[in-house]
Write a protein that holds these residues in place. Sequence first.
Motif, short mmCIF file in Angstrom:
data_model
loop_
_atom_site.label_atom_id
_atom_site.label_comp_id
_atom_site.label_asym_id
_atom_site.label_seq_id
_atom_site.Cartn_x
_atom_site.Cartn_y
_atom_site.Cartn_z
N UNK A 1 0.83 -1.21 0.00
CA UNK A 1 0.00 0.00 0.00
C UNK A 1 0.87 1.26 0.00
N UNK A 2 1.93 1.26 0.82
CA UNK A 2 2.80 2.42 0.88
C UNK A 2 3.52 2.65 -0.45
N UNK A 3 4.06 1.58 -1.03
CA UNK A 3 4.76 1.71 -2.31
C UNK A 3 3.80 2.18 -3.41
N UNK A 4 2.58 1.67 -3.41
CA UNK A 4 1.60 2.07 -4.42
C UNK A 4 1.25 3.55 -4.28
N UNK A 5 1.03 4.00 -3.04
CA UNK A 5 0.72 5.42 -2.83
C UNK A 5 1.87 6.31 -3.28
N UNK A 6 3.10 5.87 -3.03
CA UNK A 6 4.27 6.69 -3.36
C UNK A 6 4.43 6.85 -4.87
N UNK B 1 2.39 19.07 0.07
CA UNK B 1 2.54 19.00 1.54
C UNK B 1 1.68 17.89 2.12
N UNK B 2 0.44 17.79 1.65
CA UNK B 2 -0.46 16.74 2.14
C UNK B 2 0.11 15.36 1.82
N UNK B 3 0.68 15.22 0.63
CA UNK B 3 1.25 13.93 0.23
C UNK B 3 2.43 13.57 1.11
N UNK B 4 3.27 14.55 1.46
CA UNK B 4 4.41 14.25 2.34
C UNK B 4 3.94 13.81 3.72
N UNK B 5 2.89 14.45 4.22
CA UNK B 5 2.36 14.06 5.53
C UNK B 5 1.85 12.63 5.50
N UNK C 1 2.76 10.27 3.43
CA UNK C 1 3.89 9.36 3.27
C UNK C 1 4.59 9.11 4.61
N UNK C 2 4.77 10.16 5.40
CA UNK C 2 5.42 10.00 6.70
C UNK C 2 4.56 9.13 7.61
N UNK C 3 3.27 9.43 7.67
CA UNK C 3 2.37 8.64 8.52
C UNK C 3 2.28 7.20 8.02
N UNK C 4 2.21 7.04 6.68
CA UNK C 4 2.16 5.69 6.12
C UNK C 4 3.42 4.90 6.38
N UNK C 5 4.55 5.55 6.32
CA UNK C 5 5.82 4.86 6.60
C UNK C 5 5.86 4.38 8.05
#
Length: 685
Positions: A127-132, A356-360, A362-366
Amino acid sequence: MTTAATSSRARIRDEGRVVAVVRAHPRLWALLAVVVGWVIVWSFTEGTHTLHIGTSTSTGVHDWLQDLSENLQDAFASPSDIVVRIISGLSDGLDSIFTWLQHLFTVAPFPRPFPQFGWLGIVALAALATFAIAGWRLVLLVVPAFLLFGFLGFWTESVDTLLITLFSVVFSCLVGIPLGIWMAHSKVVSAIVTPVLDVMQTMPSFVYLLPFSILFGIGPAAAIMVTLVYATPPVIRISAHGLRTVNPGVVEATSSLGQTAWQRLVKVELPLAKRTIIVGVNQTIMAALAMATIAAYIDGPGLGQPVIDGLQRNQFGTAAVAGICIVVLAITLDRTTTAASVRAEQARRAGNHGRRLRRIVLVAGSAGTLVALYLSHMYVWANEFPSSPDLGTPIRNAVDDFGDWLLTDLSGFTTSIQDGFTNWFLNPVQSLVAESPWFVTGLALLLIAMIVGGLRALVATFVCLAGIYLLDLWYNAMVTLTSVLVATVLVVAIAVVLGVAMGRNLTTDRVLRPFLDAGQTIPPFVPLIPVLILFGPNRFTAIIAGVIYAAPIATKLVADGIRGVSSETIEASRSTGANRWQEITKVQLPMARGSVLLATNQGLLYVLSMVVIGAMVGAGGLGFDIIWGFRQADFVGKGLAAGITIVLLGIMLDRITTYGAARAGESATLKAGRRPQRGPSTMLG
């Protein structure tokens, strides 16, 4: 004016019209004359000098190839040979890397009872890789797809297939895309590489299973290498095609601004060809997944094993459920790579707030992914996929019941269709091609090559036919040629109809694309079973199997070409009053000619790759010789000869269509009053 004079003038006008028609289509009439002459000669010589040999008959060239195979096997049995040590090192390295990946995700490393990371960690990581790389919408597809693998009862096999596919595709793209760029910019490289690609793509996989198992042993290393050989050509060919079709005016404009070749490639050509290159990457993924079943014959890990086991035990439902997992995996990878190709453009549109929303996220997803990986490493419930809900068993039973219904209620009707097609069309065509004296068929093919493609096609056809003659499998080659040509005609017809519909309408594309993905990625043996139930073991069944396998890629390529026609051109045609039919036939198809030709070529090669599987259901021809050689050690030489013969058929047909397309393009340019462009052909060679 007398009646005689009027009749005379009318006759002269009619004759003038006939002459005008002949002059307008000289090659078409020349082809008709060749076919008519061929039929006349065949009617007097049918069944003579066909070079037919028995199944258990081997000739001198077959014995020579047999000795060569045995000598090669003996040579690689010697550990002192430097080449053997290099290949053994490569094999051990591939095995070690893949074993390490399996220990992480699917196989318990001793003494640990479970893999290092289980289903919860894998789903979170996916899921994380797909979102990224592709965005949040694709996460809604990837997560349910991964869960479905477990619910269907094939979690471990699905993850193994994903690992070997990604491993192979990454290497294929690292090699294939740069090579495609080189081919697009160099006629010399294209001329050298194209025959190699023809061999890689037309050589039946069963043929090179034997040498790869000798070189790399049985297991993941051999499966990876076989997959690489089969999956790399599409990304090379389609990448080269995409770069060749970049608007030359744009390239010239950037050159006039003083850009270097590297700047022009990175800033202009690759961005403009990106959509087509992504199609090539997708086709490489599909080809790699299509090899999952074949690789199972040399102990390749993944979903191919349950497919083969189910078929060998007459458990159609088991094979079908495993095939569904392959299809779901294919759709997931296809949608993810397609979305990734437009991710940068979407990010630019989103602006600073979206970034900015995407970075947030990604950090939470990681952080969440690390927690999921930890839980799956430490706890059994998060490592071993739960046994319920069980969706595989009811689907398996339903598929078995469906097979029984096909056999009892529909097979009579469908068998009559097969009999009519075979008796009224396939048998006469095969008799003309295979039952004519070999020199008559050879001369007819040479004349057809000359008429369609000119001198270059004639030379290529002569060389290939000479090779087929020397390999002593002429009759079986002509039987195979008949089936391949019939299947290819059907594939092109389907591709043009569906491709135009998909290219003109996005909704149609979204509806049809999952079915195309399914047809291209589901193991060929799985759809072959219901077709076999409906039509029985025969050549017709083999042709249908080839069409099912080859039509998806051809349709996708046609759709890509139709979609690539600029909207300004479409609007201009509509402003002149063109209706929908004129818009398709006079504007979109001519402008997408390169994609249609590429689709024809790829469809032809994919049909050829199904020759061996077709032989398993009664097609005969060269495919049967390959199977016979694979199963009987004393006939390996004959099987190798059959494999080489298929390659020669593929090269011959490729050159005829390629040179014929180039010649037709030059004729159309001359008729339009323009000088023909001598740049690289939009075809593969």
